[in-house]
Design a protein around this motif. Structure first.
Motif, PDB file in Angstrom:
ATOM      1  N   VAL A 123       0.837  -1.200   0.000  1.00 50.57           N
ATOM      2  CA  VAL A 123       0.000   0.000   0.000  1.00 50.57           C
ATOM      3  C   VAL A 123       0.870   1.248   0.000  1.00 50.57           C
ATOM      4  CG1 VAL A 123      -1.980   1.069   1.082  1.00 50.57           C
ATOM      5  CG2 VAL A 123      -1.556  -1.354   1.412  1.00 50.57           C
ATOM      6  N   LEU A 124       1.990   1.165   0.729  1.00 42.36           N
ATOM      7  CA  LEU A 124       2.903   2.300   0.762  1.00 42.36           C
ATOM      8  C   LEU A 124       3.450   2.580  -0.633  1.00 42.36           C
ATOM      9  CD1 LEU A 124       4.512   4.370   2.425  1.00 42.36           C
ATOM     10  CD2 LEU A 124       6.260   2.642   2.751  1.00 42.36           C
ATOM     11  N   ILE A 125       3.789   1.490  -1.335  1.00 35.96           N
ATOM     12  CA  ILE A 125       4.289   1.670  -2.703  1.00 35.96           C
ATOM     13  C   ILE A 125       3.221   2.343  -3.569  1.00 35.96           C
ATOM     14  CG2 ILE A 125       5.073   0.433  -4.770  1.00 35.96           C
ATOM     15  CD1 ILE A 125       6.227  -1.670  -2.759  1.00 35.96           C
ATOM     16  N   ALA A 126       1.958   1.888  -3.406  1.00 35.83           N
ATOM     17  CA  ALA A 126       0.869   2.497  -4.172  1.00 35.83           C
ATOM     18  C   ALA A 126       0.736   3.975  -3.831  1.00 35.83           C
ATOM     19  CB  ALA A 126      -0.444   1.772  -3.876  1.00 35.83           C
ATOM     20  N   ALA A 127       0.852   4.310  -2.536  1.00 38.86           N
ATOM     21  CA  ALA A 127       0.714   5.700  -2.114  1.00 38.86           C
ATOM     22  C   ALA A 127       1.780   6.566  -2.759  1.00 38.86           C
ATOM     23  CB  ALA A 127       0.794   5.791  -0.589  1.00 38.86           C
ATOM     24  N   VAL A 139       5.485  11.861   4.529  1.00 42.84           N
ATOM     25  CA  VAL A 139       4.414  11.874   5.533  1.00 42.84           C
ATOM     26  C   VAL A 139       4.489  10.616   6.386  1.00 42.84           C
ATOM     27  CG1 VAL A 139       1.916  11.816   5.867  1.00 42.84           C
ATOM     28  CG2 VAL A 139       2.889  13.330   4.149  1.00 42.84           C
ATOM     29  N   VAL A 140       4.651   9.457   5.735  1.00 46.44           N
ATOM     30  CA  VAL A 140       4.711   8.197   6.473  1.00 46.44           C
ATOM     31  C   VAL A 140       5.940   8.169   7.385  1.00 46.44           C
ATOM     32  CG1 VAL A 140       4.899   5.695   6.281  1.00 46.44           C
ATOM     33  CG2 VAL A 140       3.476   6.956   4.672  1.00 46.44           C
ATOM     34  N   LEU A 141       7.078   8.589   6.851  1.00 46.98           N
ATOM     35  CA  LEU A 141       8.307   8.571   7.657  1.00 46.98           C
ATOM     36  C   LEU A 141       8.170   9.492   8.867  1.00 46.98           C
ATOM     37  CD1 LEU A 141      11.285   8.466   5.142  1.00 46.98           C
ATOM     38  CD2 LEU A 141      10.559   6.728   6.779  1.00 46.98           C
ATOM     39  N   CYS A 197       1.546   1.549  14.323  1.00 44.41           N
ATOM     40  CA  CYS A 197       0.667   2.660  14.670  1.00 44.41           C
ATOM     41  C   CYS A 197       0.977   3.876  13.802  1.00 44.41           C
ATOM     42  CB  CYS A 197       0.851   2.986  16.150  1.00 44.41           C
ATOM     43  SG  CYS A 197       0.013   4.451  16.683  1.00 44.41           S
ATOM     44  N   GLY A 198       2.278   4.183  13.646  1.00 45.07           N
ATOM     45  CA  GLY A 198       2.663   5.324  12.828  1.00 45.07           C
ATOM     46  C   GLY A 198       2.230   5.168  11.380  1.00 45.07           C
ATOM     47  N   ILE A 199       2.421   3.957  10.826  1.00 45.65           N
ATOM     48  CA  ILE A 199       2.041   3.736   9.430  1.00 45.65           C
ATOM     49  C   ILE A 199       0.527   3.888   9.264  1.00 45.65           C
ATOM     50  CG2 ILE A 199       1.950   2.045   7.570  1.00 45.65           C
ATOM     51  CD1 ILE A 199       4.507   0.862   8.553  1.00 45.65           C
ATOM     52  N   LEU A 200      -0.242   3.257  10.177  1.00 41.70           N
ATOM     53  CA  LEU A 200      -1.697   3.299  10.048  1.00 41.70           C
ATOM     54  C   LEU A 200      -2.212   4.730  10.150  1.00 41.70           C
ATOM     55  CD1 LEU A 200      -2.874   0.146  12.010  1.00 41.70           C
ATOM     56  CD2 LEU A 200      -3.037   0.579   9.558  1.00 41.70           C
ATOM     57  N   LEU A 201      -1.608   5.509  11.050  1.00 47.15           N
ATOM     58  CA  LEU A 201      -2.039   6.904  11.177  1.00 47.15           C
ATOM     59  C   LEU A 201      -1.764   7.658   9.878  1.00 47.15           C
ATOM     60  CD1 LEU A 201      -3.014   9.289  12.980  1.00 47.15           C
ATOM     61  CD2 LEU A 201      -0.610   9.771  13.364  1.00 47.15           C
ATOM     62  N   ALA A 202      -0.531   7.494   9.350  1.00 46.50           N
ATOM     63  CA  ALA A 202      -0.187   8.206   8.124  1.00 46.50           C
ATOM     64  C   ALA A 202      -1.097   7.781   6.977  1.00 46.50           C
ATOM     65  CB  ALA A 202       1.272   7.938   7.763  1.00 46.50           C
ATOM     66  N   PHE A 203      -1.478   6.487   6.965  1.00 46.89           N
ATOM     67  CA  PHE A 203      -2.350   5.990   5.900  1.00 46.89           C
ATOM     68  C   PHE A 203      -3.747   6.583   5.973  1.00 46.89           C
ATOM     69  CE2 PHE A 203      -0.251   1.770   4.457  1.00 46.89           C
ATOM     70  CZ  PHE A 203       0.840   2.506   4.053  1.00 46.89           C
ATOM     71  N   SER A 204      -4.147   7.077   7.140  1.00 47.35           N
ATOM     72  CA  SER A 204      -5.527   7.547   7.270  1.00 47.35           C
ATOM     73  C   SER A 204      -5.633   9.067   7.216  1.00 47.35           C
ATOM     74  CB  SER A 204      -6.137   7.024   8.572  1.00 47.35           C
ATOM     75  OG  SER A 204      -5.433   7.532   9.667  1.00 47.35           O
ATOM     76  N   ILE A 205      -4.562   9.771   6.824  1.00 44.45           N
ATOM     77  CA  ILE A 205      -4.663  11.228   6.682  1.00 44.45           C
ATOM     78  C   ILE A 205      -4.369  11.620   5.235  1.00 44.45           C
ATOM     79  CG2 ILE A 205      -4.099  11.659   9.096  1.00 44.45           C
ATOM     80  CD1 ILE A 205      -1.336  12.337   8.349  1.00 44.45           C
ATOM     81  N   GLY A 239      -3.317   5.947   2.398  1.00 40.21           N
ATOM     82  CA  GLY A 239      -3.281   4.506   2.218  1.00 40.21           C
ATOM     83  C   GLY A 239      -4.630   3.867   2.103  1.00 40.21           C
ATOM     84  N   GLU A 240      -5.682   4.653   1.915  1.00 39.56           N
ATOM     85  CA  GLU A 240      -6.990   4.016   1.880  1.00 39.56           C
ATOM     86  C   GLU A 240      -7.524   3.893   0.456  1.00 39.56           C
ATOM     87  OE1 GLU A 240      -9.403   6.696   4.190  1.00 39.56           O
ATOM     88  OE2 GLU A 240      -9.984   7.835   2.423  1.00 39.56           O
ATOM     89  N   THR A 241      -6.806   4.474  -0.517  1.00 38.86           N
ATOM     90  CA  THR A 241      -7.407   4.536  -1.843  1.00 38.86           C
ATOM     91  C   THR A 241      -7.294   3.220  -2.605  1.00 38.86           C
ATOM     92  OG1 THR A 241      -5.371   5.434  -2.724  1.00 38.86           O
ATOM     93  CG2 THR A 241      -7.049   6.996  -2.059  1.00 38.86           C
ATOM     94  N   SER A 242      -6.123   2.567  -2.522  1.00 31.83           N
ATOM     95  CA  SER A 242      -5.933   1.404  -3.380  1.00 31.83           C
ATOM     96  C   SER A 242      -6.447   0.121  -2.737  1.00 31.83           C
ATOM     97  CB  SER A 242      -4.456   1.238  -3.716  1.00 31.83           C
ATOM     98  OG  SER A 242      -4.308   0.099  -4.507  1.00 31.83           O
ATOM     99  N   CYS A 243      -7.698  -0.222  -3.052  1.00 32.24           N
ATOM    100  CA  CYS A 243      -8.294  -1.431  -2.480  1.00 32.24           C
ATOM    101  C   CYS A 243      -7.523  -2.674  -2.919  1.00 32.24           C
ATOM    102  CB  CYS A 243      -9.746  -1.551  -2.908  1.00 32.24           C
ATOM    103  SG  CYS A 243     -10.714  -0.154  -2.391  1.00 32.24           S
TER     104      CYS A 243
END
Lengths: 315, 177, 198
Positions: A32-36, A47-49, A81-89, A190-194
């Motif tokens: 998902v990170l790669i997709a982002a 942002v993720v880092l 936790c950090g990755i999930l937070l970054a994925f949701s903003i 991180g929520e866009t690419s299903c």
């Protein structure tokens, strides 16, 4: 003060496996990170880092200097936790924003409650809720993938102008479904690419880190309820943070019920709340608040749906 | 037993009697002052939206006629109730004789601080200047002849605009009748 | 005497120690000015109620002491509200319903029942002053922090500069709730450290 405490929340019986599971989840989030990065550019990586580094430092500092306990950042839970937070903003936020969010996640939602295994709420979602309340403008500025133009997310369009406008926005229904599935829409990092979220989820299923109960009941409830209220069930599932929430956030071991029946109830509750918030509340998306609200019920669910002790006769 | 009840009753009654007397005295001292303060606050609120007037006469509840020193009508003041994001609040609008808005003022603002509360700021309020009923519509893109919504606070922006519009339509109906 | 006075400020601070009167601390500590105003109002009410109740404590029948105390407190609060409305309308407007709500603030009735009904007038005066001041100081502390983080200013003076992005949650009750919890934790931690060193 060192007492033996028996609690409903301490689900982890084999402490050796925490790092393995957490790093497994991190690995599952990698595609998902790669997709982002592909969709939103290298800034997304920043942002993720920023989020991950802040989470790790906060956890280490609090454990070392405030509680004077052994530092356990290598178990990977702070990273998750950090990755999930970054994925949701949203992908275009200033870099200090995810750092502050991670600090709140770890310091207030996790360490204040006693650290891993003791937190009542999903730390990443607390961080997101905090950011959304504090900086609503930054947190609802969506840039579109590849060209970076700002505008409303599909769910925002649905809320403001109705479903026909959403279809119009994508061109036709087929492109809408494919764009949503691949991730070529405005939304959180991180929520866009299903598609790639599902790839990660398959890995978690394969490793048996999550069971099917929460994701299936969660997504099933959303599909059923939005079909019953006249919406498009497939759009409801593919848009917003549903897939990310169903497989990676609601399934968090610490804050979801222990038993299979409990997990089914939990998933149905989250799904129903998501539909309710999307339809009636001021926000276009509700996965974050739905998960947090059901987190409060987790101890209650666990109390009423106890695992049956072996050999007990039904009365 | 009965004696006890009477004793307790008299005891409490005495306390209430003393309390009531003190409150009556307090009210006697403060009531005229409170009325004065309220009147002054109302006048200031009306003046803030219609500077050219010196006194105001109520035509109907919520609608006032603004008169200048010579007693001529210079405009009108409407107080309108807006249904915002966090409950209802009062908006006051000054209107000139051509039914164009002079100024608006948000009186009891309970909207979300930092977002909806921006309806109080000049940047949003000045958009109303010179607008007539037809232009009172909220849009999201920058505009000269409509009202541009505050980013992230469309509901509050709409609430103010709708309330003013409703008041203005009603005012026209009353005056032209 | 001094010990009773200081007791209310530090050892039994109404907000951070007794966790009483949390309702105003969440609702009206959004700016330093509001916190100070609320604190001073309560300082007056709690001191007067303590003095009055302790001086008439032998005249009140024990069976009706709670209604009697409440009547006395309600009279005091109504007086405060009327005078504020007449002479300090700005404060009256920003505190709103919370002035009238002082009647049911747990701390006032608690001190009446726990302290004033059993002690002399002088001791009750000291207790009222200490408790009121402890509350006021806590409210001002909360108000300063919340205003600084939530709108970048203190007592209306801008401190953080133009580039500061306010932490909006601090202006809402949830932010106050977090802050009260964190400060409570801080004071507990501080006291534990302090007493360990003794």
């Amino acid at each position: 003060m060192d007492k033996l405490v028996v609690s409903t929340s301490a689900h982890i019986k084999d402490s050796d496996s925490i790092p393995r599971i957490m790093w497994g989840v991190n690995l599952a989030l990698l595609p998902v990170l790669i997709a982002a990065v592909y969709f939103f550019g290298l800034y997304a990586l920043g942002v993720v880092l920023s989020s991950v580094i802040s989470a790790v430092i906060t956890e280490a500092v609090i454990q070392k200097f405030l509680f004077k306990k052994p530092v356990t950042v290598s178990d990977g839970s702070a990273v998750t936790c950090g990755i999930l937070l970054a994925f949701s903003i949203p992908p275009s936020v200033p870099l200090w924003l995810p750092a502050v969010g991670s600090f709140v996640s770890i310091a207030i939602a996790k360490q204040c409650f006693g650290g891993l295994g003791w937190n009542v709420f999903n730390p990443a979602m607390i961080g997101r809720a905090f950011l959304l309340i504090c900086w609503p403008v930054e947190m609802t500025t969506w840039t579109s993938p590849l060209d970076g133009v700002t505008g409303a997310s599909p769910l925002g369009i649905l809320k403001e102008e109705g479903f026909s406008k959403v279809v119009e926005f994508f061109g036709n229904r087929t492109t809408m479904y494919t764009d949503l599935f691949i991730g070529n829409v405005r939304g959180s990092l991180g929520e866009t690419s299903c598609l790639l979220l599902l790839v990660g989820a398959c890995y978690l299923f394969y490793k048996k880190y999550i069971s099917w109960h929460i994701p299936v009941s969660f997504l099933g409830t959303i599909a059923l309820l939005s079909w019953m209220t006249g919406g498009d069930p497939l759009f409801a599932i593919l848009s917003g943070g549903c897939i990310l929430g169903a497989f990676f956030i609601a399934t968090d071991m610490v804050t979801s019920p222990v038993t299979k029946t409990g997990q089914l109830i939990f998933g149905i509750g989250v799904g129903a709340l998501v539909v309710l918030i999307r339809a009636k509340a001021g926000y276009p998306e509700g996965v974050c608040y739905a998960v947090l609200l059901m987190n409060t019920l987790t101890p209650l669910i666990d109390r009423y749906i106890k695992p049956k002790p072996f050999g007990v006769v039904k009365k | 037993m009965i004696k006890d009840i009477i004793k307790i009753g008299i005891n409490l009654m005495l306390i209430c009697l003393v309390g009531g007397t003190i409150l009556a005295a307090t009210n006697f001292i403060t009531a005229p002052k409170i009325e004065e303060v309220e009147k002054e606050a109302k006048l200031q609120a009306q003046l803030s939206v219609l500077l050219s007037a010196t006194q105001f006469k109520e035509i109907k509840q919520g609608f006032f006629k603004g008169l200048n020193a010579k007693g001529e009508t210079v405009g009108y003041v409407i107080s309108c109730l807006a249904e915002g994001y966090s409950g209802a609040f009062w908006v006051m609008a000054g209107v000139n004789k051509e039914f164009k808005i002079v100024r608006i003022n948000v009186l009891t603002n309970k909207e979300t601080p930092g977002l909806g509360s921006k309806i109080e700021e000049d940047e949003f309020r000045n958009q109303f200047k010179g607008k007539c009923v037809e232009s009172l519509e909220v849009v999201k893109t920058p505009t000269a002849d409509k009202i541009q919504a505050i980013t992230g606070a469309t509901i509050s922006s709409k609430a103010v605009t709708e309330a003013v519009k409703k008041g203005l339509v009603e005012l026209k109906r009353i005056i032209q009748k | 005497m001094l010990k009773i006075f200081l007791n209310g400020i530090f050892k039994e601070n109404p907000i951070f120690r007794l966790a009483l009167a949390l309702c105003p601390s969440l609702a009206v500590s959004n700016t330093a000015f509001n916190g100070l105003g609320m604190g001073l109002c309560l300082l007056f009410v709690i001191t007067s109620s303590n003095v009055i109740i302790s001086s008439v404590r032998n005249l009140i029948h024990p069976k009706i002491r709670i209604p009697a105390y409440l009547t006395i407190i309600a009279v005091l609060v109504t007086m405060v509200e009327a005078f504020l409305h007449a002479y300090v309308p700005a404060l009256h407007k920003s505190l709103g319903i919370f002035i009238a709500l002082m009647v049911v603030f747990a701390i006032v009735l608690a001190r009446a029942e726990v302290f004033a009904s059993k002690n002399t007038v002088w001791k009750s005066l000291m207790d009222g002053l200490g408790m009121g001041l402890g509350f006021a100081l806590a409210m001002v502390l909360l108000g300063i922090i919340r205003e600084l983080l939530g709108s970048g200013s203190v007592f209306g003076y801008n401190i953080m500069g133009q580039n500061f992005k306010p932490i909006l949650i601090m202006l809402f009750s949830p932010g106050a709730f977090l802050l009260v919890g964190l400060l409570m934790g801080f004071f507990n931690w501080y006291e534990r450290r302090f007493t360990k060193n003794l």
